[in-house]
Design a protein around this motif. Structure first.
Motif, PDB file in Angstrom:
ATOM      1  N   GLU A  58       0.835  -1.202   0.000  1.00  0.00           N
ATOM      2  CA  GLU A  58       0.000   0.000   0.000  1.00  0.00           C
ATOM      3  C   GLU A  58       0.876   1.261   0.000  1.00  0.00           C
ATOM      4  O   GLU A  58       0.629   2.202  -0.763  1.00  0.00           O
ATOM      5  N   THR A  59       1.862   1.257   0.868  1.00  0.00           N
ATOM      6  CA  THR A  59       2.769   2.409   0.943  1.00  0.00           C
ATOM      7  C   THR A  59       3.458   2.632  -0.394  1.00  0.00           C
ATOM      8  O   THR A  59       3.593   3.765  -0.865  1.00  0.00           O
ATOM      9  N   LEU A  60       3.864   1.540  -0.996  1.00  0.00           N
ATOM     10  CA  LEU A  60       4.550   1.625  -2.279  1.00  0.00           C
ATOM     11  C   LEU A  60       3.630   2.224  -3.344  1.00  0.00           C
ATOM     12  O   LEU A  60       4.043   3.084  -4.132  1.00  0.00           O
ATOM     13  N   ALA A  61       2.375   1.789  -3.367  1.00  0.00           N
ATOM     14  CA  ALA A  61       1.431   2.307  -4.360  1.00  0.00           C
ATOM     15  C   ALA A  61       1.203   3.801  -4.160  1.00  0.00           C
ATOM     16  O   ALA A  61       1.199   4.573  -5.134  1.00  0.00           O
ATOM     17  N   LEU A  62       1.004   4.208  -2.918  1.00  0.00           N
ATOM     18  CA  LEU A  62       0.758   5.632  -2.651  1.00  0.00           C
ATOM     19  C   LEU A  62       1.978   6.468  -3.019  1.00  0.00           C
ATOM     20  O   LEU A  62       1.851   7.583  -3.536  1.00  0.00           O
ATOM     21  N   ALA A  63       3.163   5.908  -2.789  1.00  0.00           N
ATOM     22  CA  ALA A  63       4.382   6.629  -3.159  1.00  0.00           C
ATOM     23  C   ALA A  63       4.495   6.783  -4.671  1.00  0.00           C
ATOM     24  O   ALA A  63       5.015   7.801  -5.164  1.00  0.00           O
ATOM     25  N   GLN A  64       3.991   5.792  -5.407  1.00  0.00           N
ATOM     26  CA  GLN A  64       4.047   5.904  -6.870  1.00  0.00           C
ATOM     27  C   GLN A  64       3.103   6.992  -7.376  1.00  0.00           C
ATOM     28  O   GLN A  64       3.394   7.677  -8.357  1.00  0.00           O
ATOM     29  N   LEU A  65       1.954   7.147  -6.692  1.00  0.00           N
ATOM     30  CA  LEU A  65       1.056   8.252  -7.062  1.00  0.00           C
ATOM     31  C   LEU A  65       1.794   9.578  -6.945  1.00  0.00           C
ATOM     32  O   LEU A  65       1.724  10.430  -7.841  1.00  0.00           O
ATOM     33  N   GLU A  66       2.462   9.752  -5.806  1.00  0.00           N
ATOM     34  CA  GLU A  66       3.173  11.014  -5.585  1.00  0.00           C
ATOM     35  C   GLU A  66       4.295  11.183  -6.597  1.00  0.00           C
ATOM     36  O   GLU A  66       4.559  12.284  -7.081  1.00  0.00           O
ATOM     37  N   ARG A  67       4.956  10.091  -6.897  1.00  0.00           N
ATOM     38  CA  ARG A  67       6.048  10.138  -7.875  1.00  0.00           C
ATOM     39  C   ARG A  67       5.521  10.589  -9.249  1.00  0.00           C
ATOM     40  O   ARG A  67       6.138  11.417  -9.925  1.00  0.00           O
ATOM     41  N   ILE A  68       4.380  10.059  -9.654  1.00  0.00           N
ATOM     42  CA  ILE A  68       3.801  10.437 -10.945  1.00  0.00           C
ATOM     43  C   ILE A  68       3.482  11.933 -10.945  1.00  0.00           C
ATOM     44  O   ILE A  68       3.768  12.651 -11.908  1.00  0.00           O
ATOM     45  N   ARG A  69       2.906  12.393  -9.834  1.00  0.00           N
ATOM     46  CA  ARG A  69       2.575  13.830  -9.748  1.00  0.00           C
ATOM     47  C   ARG A  69       3.839  14.685  -9.814  1.00  0.00           C
ATOM     48  O   ARG A  69       3.835  15.771 -10.393  1.00  0.00           O
ATOM     49  N   GLU A  70       4.899  14.205  -9.199  1.00  0.00           N
ATOM     50  CA  GLU A  70       6.148  14.969  -9.166  1.00  0.00           C
ATOM     51  C   GLU A  70       6.789  15.091 -10.545  1.00  0.00           C
ATOM     52  O   GLU A  70       7.272  16.160 -10.926  1.00  0.00           O
TER      53      GLU A  70
END
Ligand SMILES: [Zn+2]
Length: 205
Positions: free
Chosen positions: A150-162
């Motif tokens: 879950e943490t990994l998925a949420l971090a990927q969302l932020e990464r995409i936004r960045e």
């Protein structure tokens, strides 16, 4: 049905409900599946793990042409993967980008072992995957693979936004929804990890 993020999410969640219930409508090979000449018109783009137990088309009861899939071990939003998602949004008009994690992820468990000092990446390329995951493993994610996924998925969302101006801007205008979800291996239920932005109380997925 008009193309929109809400419609796309509904289509995926309804398909997953059929998958879980055992009432899939795309469970048989049909003759028209042989025809791959039509332009693709995917309802959504899914960034998910390469794990063979996480086939998006089946999990969402969709068929050929319905889904733009971007897959790698650990569902990491890195260069070519982000570029692929941008292609789906810019050129294919996709309105929903879903980062789809899963239970029992081998990449997550390997990263946990590396972080614990119990294993070393076997190759430089595998090391690149580990380097992307290990820094995200904190607290319960140190040892719990589902929480870590879950943490990994949420971090990927932020990464995409960045890193992706076009996807971030499309999300800010509401044209595109960028969401995360997790597939529960027991039963195949897809559980949303983030809520759609314009619907504060979506139905339980
Ligand atoms: Zn995995």
């Amino acid at each position: 049905m008009p193309r929109s993020a809400p419609n796309a999410l509904n289509k995926l969640l309804e398909g997953n409900r059929r998958f879980v219930d055992g009432t899939r409508v795309h469970d048989e090979f049909r003759e028209d599946h042989r025809n791959l000449t039509s332009p693709q018109d995917p309802v959504a783009a899914v960034l998910t793990c390469a794990d063979a137990r996480v086939p998006p088309l089946e999990l969402f009861d969709l068929t050929i042409g319905d889904l733009f899939e971007v897959r790698n071990a650990g569902h990491l939003a890195r260069g070519p993967s982000v570029g692929s998602l941008e292609f789906a949004v810019i050129h294919l008009g996709v309105r929903l980008v879903l980062v789809l994690a899963h239970d029992d992820c081998g990449a997550v468990k390997a990263a946990q072992a590396v972080k614990a000092g119990e294993a070393e990446p076997q190759t430089p390329a595998i090391g690149c995957i580990m380097e992307s995951i290990v820094p995200l493993l904190e607290g319960p994610g140190d040892t719990d693979p589902s929480l870590a996924a879950e943490t990994l998925a949420l971090a990927q969302l932020e990464r995409i936004r960045e890193v992706s101006d076009p996807i971030r801007r499309a999300e800010e205008t509401g044209d595109v929804w960028l969401l995360a979800a997790l597939v529960e291996h027991h039963g195949g239920h897809v559980r949303l990890l983030t809520l759609p932005p314009r619907d504060p109380s979506p139905r339980t997925p």
